[in-house]
Design a protein around this motif. Structure first.
Motif, PDB file in Angstrom:
ATOM      1  N   SER A   1       0.839  -1.203   0.000  1.00 18.04           N
ATOM      2  CA  SER A   1       0.000   0.000   0.000  1.00 18.04           C
ATOM      3  C   SER A   1       0.873   1.252   0.000  1.00 18.04           C
ATOM      4  O   SER A   1       0.505   2.275  -0.585  1.00 18.04           O
ATOM      5  N   ILE A   2       2.020   1.186   0.650  1.00 18.29           N
ATOM      6  CA  ILE A   2       2.931   2.335   0.669  1.00 18.29           C
ATOM      7  C   ILE A   2       3.570   2.536  -0.696  1.00 18.29           C
ATOM      8  O   ILE A   2       3.736   3.655  -1.165  1.00 18.29           O
ATOM      9  N   ARG A   3       3.881   1.423  -1.343  1.00 16.43           N
ATOM     10  CA  ARG A   3       4.526   1.511  -2.659  1.00 16.43           C
ATOM     11  C   ARG A   3       3.585   2.155  -3.685  1.00 16.43           C
ATOM     12  O   ARG A   3       4.015   2.869  -4.576  1.00 16.43           O
ATOM     13  N   GLN A   4       2.285   1.897  -3.529  1.00 11.96           N
ATOM     14  CA  GLN A   4       1.327   2.361  -4.538  1.00 11.96           C
ATOM     15  C   GLN A   4       1.059   3.863  -4.454  1.00 11.96           C
ATOM     16  O   GLN A   4       0.833   4.501  -5.466  1.00 11.96           O
ATOM     17  N   ASP A   5       1.031   4.403  -3.280  1.00  7.79           N
ATOM     18  CA  ASP A   5       0.620   5.801  -3.133  1.00  7.79           C
ATOM     19  C   ASP A   5       1.550   6.530  -2.147  1.00  7.79           C
ATOM     20  O   ASP A   5       1.459   6.339  -0.944  1.00  7.79           O
ATOM     21  N   LYS A   6       2.419   7.352  -2.690  1.00  8.00           N
ATOM     22  CA  LYS A   6       3.420   8.028  -1.857  1.00  8.00           C
ATOM     23  C   LYS A   6       2.787   9.092  -0.955  1.00  8.00           C
ATOM     24  O   LYS A   6       3.221   9.295   0.180  1.00  8.00           O
ATOM     25  N   THR A   7       1.764   9.776  -1.507  1.00 11.92           N
ATOM     26  CA  THR A   7       1.114  10.816  -0.694  1.00 11.92           C
ATOM     27  C   THR A   7       0.494  10.195   0.551  1.00 11.92           C
ATOM     28  O   THR A   7       0.650  10.697   1.667  1.00 11.92           O
ATOM     29  N   TRP A   8      -0.213   9.095   0.340  1.00 13.32           N
ATOM     30  CA  TRP A   8      -0.837   8.429   1.469  1.00 13.32           C
ATOM     31  C   TRP A   8       0.224   7.892   2.439  1.00 13.32           C
ATOM     32  O   TRP A   8       0.042   7.925   3.663  1.00 13.32           O
ATOM     33  N   ALA A   9       1.334   7.420   1.889  1.00 11.47           N
ATOM     34  CA  ALA A   9       2.395   6.876   2.740  1.00 11.47           C
ATOM     35  C   ALA A   9       2.917   7.935   3.703  1.00 11.47           C
ATOM     36  O   ALA A   9       3.128   7.670   4.885  1.00 11.47           O
ATOM     37  N   ARG A  10       3.085   9.148   3.191  1.00  9.62           N
ATOM     38  CA  ARG A  10       3.581  10.232   4.053  1.00  9.62           C
ATOM     39  C   ARG A  10       2.533  10.626   5.095  1.00  9.62           C
ATOM     40  O   ARG A  10       2.847  10.873   6.256  1.00  9.62           O
ATOM     41  N   GLN A  11       1.291  10.684   4.646  1.00 15.59           N
ATOM     42  CA  GLN A  11       0.207  11.014   5.585  1.00 15.59           C
ATOM     43  C   GLN A  11       0.096   9.942   6.661  1.00 15.59           C
ATOM     44  O   GLN A  11      -0.164  10.241   7.830  1.00 15.59           O
ATOM     45  N   LEU A  12       0.277   8.693   6.250  1.00 16.95           N
ATOM     46  CA  LEU A  12       0.188   7.575   7.184  1.00 16.95           C
ATOM     47  C   LEU A  12       1.264   7.681   8.260  1.00 16.95           C
ATOM     48  O   LEU A  12       1.004   7.453   9.444  1.00 16.95           O
ATOM     49  N   TYR A  13       2.454   8.037   7.821  1.00 19.96           N
ATOM     50  CA  TYR A  13       3.570   8.189   8.771  1.00 19.96           C
ATOM     51  C   TYR A  13       3.253   9.291   9.780  1.00 19.96           C
ATOM     52  O   TYR A  13       3.441   9.118  10.993  1.00 19.96           O
ATOM     53  N   ALA A  14       2.731  10.395   9.273  1.00 14.63           N
ATOM     54  CA  ALA A  14       2.433  11.540  10.148  1.00 14.63           C
ATOM     55  C   ALA A  14       1.316  11.190  11.132  1.00 14.63           C
ATOM     56  O   ALA A  14       1.421  11.492  12.331  1.00 14.63           O
ATOM     57  N   VAL A  15       0.281  10.529  10.645  1.00 11.68           N
ATOM     58  CA  VAL A  15      -0.843  10.225  11.532  1.00 11.68           C
ATOM     59  C   VAL A  15      -0.457   9.139  12.539  1.00 11.68           C
ATOM     60  O   VAL A  15      -0.923   9.152  13.689  1.00 11.68           O
ATOM     61  N   SER A  16       0.427   8.244  12.151  1.00 15.51           N
ATOM     62  CA  SER A  16       0.908   7.220  13.088  1.00 15.51           C
ATOM     63  C   SER A  16       1.743   7.865  14.189  1.00 15.51           C
ATOM     64  O   SER A  16       1.655   7.478  15.355  1.00 15.51           O
ATOM     65  N   LEU A  17       2.536   8.846  13.790  1.00 17.55           N
ATOM     66  CA  LEU A  17       3.346   9.574  14.778  1.00 17.55           C
ATOM     67  C   LEU A  17       2.438  10.315  15.756  1.00 17.55           C
ATOM     68  O   LEU A  17       2.644  10.263  16.978  1.00 17.55           O
ATOM     69  N   LEU A  18       1.429  10.970  15.219  1.00 19.30           N
ATOM     70  CA  LEU A  18       0.485  11.698  16.068  1.00 19.30           C
ATOM     71  C   LEU A  18      -0.222  10.754  17.033  1.00 19.30           C
ATOM     72  O   LEU A  18      -0.335  11.026  18.229  1.00 19.30           O
ATOM     73  N   TYR A  19      -0.691   9.628  16.515  1.00 16.77           N
ATOM     74  CA  TYR A  19      -1.400   8.653  17.334  1.00 16.77           C
ATOM     75  C   TYR A  19      -0.488   8.127  18.451  1.00 16.77           C
ATOM     76  O   TYR A  19      -0.906   7.998  19.610  1.00 16.77           O
ATOM     77  N   SER A  20       0.768   7.854  18.110  1.00 15.20           N
ATOM     78  CA  SER A  20       1.708   7.335  19.108  1.00 15.20           C
ATOM     79  C   SER A  20       1.973   8.362  20.197  1.00 15.20           C
ATOM     80  O   SER A  20       2.032   8.026  21.379  1.00 15.20           O
ATOM     81  N   VAL A  21       2.127   9.620  19.781  1.00 15.43           N
ATOM     82  CA  VAL A  21       2.364  10.677  20.769  1.00 15.43           C
ATOM     83  C   VAL A  21       1.159  10.805  21.701  1.00 15.43           C
ATOM     84  O   VAL A  21       1.296  10.890  22.927  1.00 15.43           O
ATOM     85  N   MET A  22      -0.042  10.777  21.112  1.00 10.21           N
ATOM     86  CA  MET A  22      -1.257  10.881  21.931  1.00 10.21           C
ATOM     87  C   MET A  22      -1.350   9.728  22.919  1.00 10.21           C
ATOM     88  O   MET A  22      -1.702   9.896  24.087  1.00 10.21           O
ATOM     89  N   LEU A  23      -1.025   8.535  22.421  1.00 13.26           N
ATOM     90  CA  LEU A  23      -1.122   7.337  23.260  1.00 13.26           C
ATOM     91  C   LEU A  23      -0.096   7.372  24.388  1.00 13.26           C
ATOM     92  O   LEU A  23      -0.414   7.075  25.537  1.00 13.26           O
ATOM     93  N   GLN A  24       1.130   7.770  24.056  1.00 16.35           N
ATOM     94  CA  GLN A  24       2.193   7.777  25.060  1.00 16.35           C
ATOM     95  C   GLN A  24       1.963   8.855  26.117  1.00 16.35           C
ATOM     96  O   GLN A  24       2.336   8.682  27.270  1.00 16.35           O
ATOM     97  N   ARG A  25       1.366   9.956  25.703  1.00 14.47           N
ATOM     98  CA  ARG A  25       1.108  11.026  26.682  1.00 14.47           C
ATOM     99  C   ARG A  25       0.153  10.568  27.779  1.00 14.47           C
ATOM    100  O   ARG A  25       0.171  11.088  28.891  1.00 14.47           O
ATOM    101  N   ARG A  26      -0.688   9.599  27.471  1.00 14.05           N
ATOM    102  CA  ARG A  26      -1.639   9.112  28.485  1.00 14.05           C
ATOM    103  C   ARG A  26      -0.908   8.475  29.659  1.00 14.05           C
ATOM    104  O   ARG A  26      -1.424   8.415  30.759  1.00 14.05           O
ATOM    105  N   LYS A  27       0.281   7.970  29.387  1.00 14.24           N
ATOM    106  CA  LYS A  27       1.066   7.312  30.434  1.00 14.24           C
ATOM    107  C   LYS A  27       1.394   8.290  31.560  1.00 14.24           C
ATOM    108  O   LYS A  27       1.577   7.882  32.696  1.00 14.24           O
ATOM    109  N   TYR A  28       1.457   9.568  31.236  1.00 18.28           N
ATOM    110  CA  TYR A  28       1.854  10.575  32.216  1.00 18.28           C
ATOM    111  C   TYR A  28       0.665  11.178  32.961  1.00 18.28           C
ATOM    112  O   TYR A  28       0.796  12.223  33.590  1.00 18.28           O
TER     113      TYR A  28
END
Lengths: 135, 128
Positions: free
Chosen positions: A13-40
């Motif tokens: 899926s990443i190979r097929q659509d580069k725009t989506w791949a970049r968006q996916l990376y950004a949204v995954s980073l955001l989700y991880s940050v949100m999730l990790q902040r809950r620990k505090y």
């Protein structure tokens, strides 16, 4: 974040659509940050809220749709149209899924607000959508 | 312009809809503004504002994305999450308190009775 990529992201899926791949990376980073902040605890987020894999999945699904539509349809890639259409679609889907809408009096939409969060979401949807269509 | 639509939907609906607190919502919007910008998405700018050294791979392949994630230093550090270093300290103190409280419950007869203030001091020392 690495778990998301290892377990839920297909390399094809990443190979097929580069725009989506970049968006996916950004949204995954955001989700991880949100999730990790809950620990505090209260330092991370003032109030607790549900956030899990389905939210990430919904976000990526939405982004995938919007990227596909922007690629396939030239009219859709026009920013004004894109925002109008996505908001209109989302407001309908969201409102029906919530099942909290009822018709009041002469066709006015009334909502059974159960939380300030729902209230704000619906108000934002409606005001943004109708302001764009009326302009 | 996709970024603008995505930021709006995520900030107000998909993720913003989960958050009830006004200040938390502002934090989310700030995170969105930091992470999902045209600059960061096109690898012109790194995510240095939030995570030092984290950058969108120039060649968007699966391997590059995984490599980029693996390069993120100390993924659990509070500073990388936009929090104060004190948040990390408080978290450790809290964890120590929970562990010691758990130990006291598990072996109530073995554990010597310790005054609460001594326990808190111990937790703070361990947390540091």
């Amino acid at each position: 974040m690495l778990n998301l990529y290892n377990e839920h992201v297909l390399p094809d899926s990443i190979r097929q659509d580069k725009t989506w791949a970049r968006q996916l990376y950004a949204v995954s980073l955001l989700y991880s940050v949100m999730l990790q902040r809950r620990k505090y605890g209260a330092c991370g987020w003032s109030t607790s809220f549900d956030l899990d894999f389905t939210d990430w999945n919904t976000c990526t699904g939405y982004i995938k749709n919007i990227c596909d539509q922007a690629r396939d349809s030239p009219e859709f890639s026009d920013p004004a149209n894109m925002i109008k259409v996505t908001r209109a679609l989302t407001v309908l889907v969201d409102l029906f899924e919530r099942g909290k809408l009822c018709f009041v009096d002469s066709g006015c939409l009334g909502t059974l607000y159960e939380s300030p969060c729902t209230n704000r979401t619906l108000q934002t949807h409606v005001s943004e959508t109708f302001s764009h269509f009326s302009s | 312009m996709i970024e603008q639509a995505v930021r709006g939907m995520l900030g107000e609906v998909l993720l913003g809809g989960l958050i009830g607190d006004f200040w938390d919502h502002r934090v989310l919007k700030t995170l969105l503004g930091t992470i999902m910008t045209p600059g960061t998405l096109s690898s012109e700018r790194s995510f240095d504002d939030l995570i030092p050294g984290c950058r969108m791979p120039e060649d968007a392949t699966y391997q590059n994305f995984v490599a980029s994630i693996e390069e993120i230093p100390e993924p659990d550090s509070s500073v990388l999450l936009g929090l104060s270093i004190n948040a990390e300290h408080l978290h450790r103190v809290d964890s120590c308190q929970q562990i010691i409280a758990g130990l006291s419950e598990l072996v109530p007869n073995v554990a010597a009775p310790v005054p609460r203030c001594t326990l808190l001091l111990l937790c703070m020392n361990v947390g540091v």
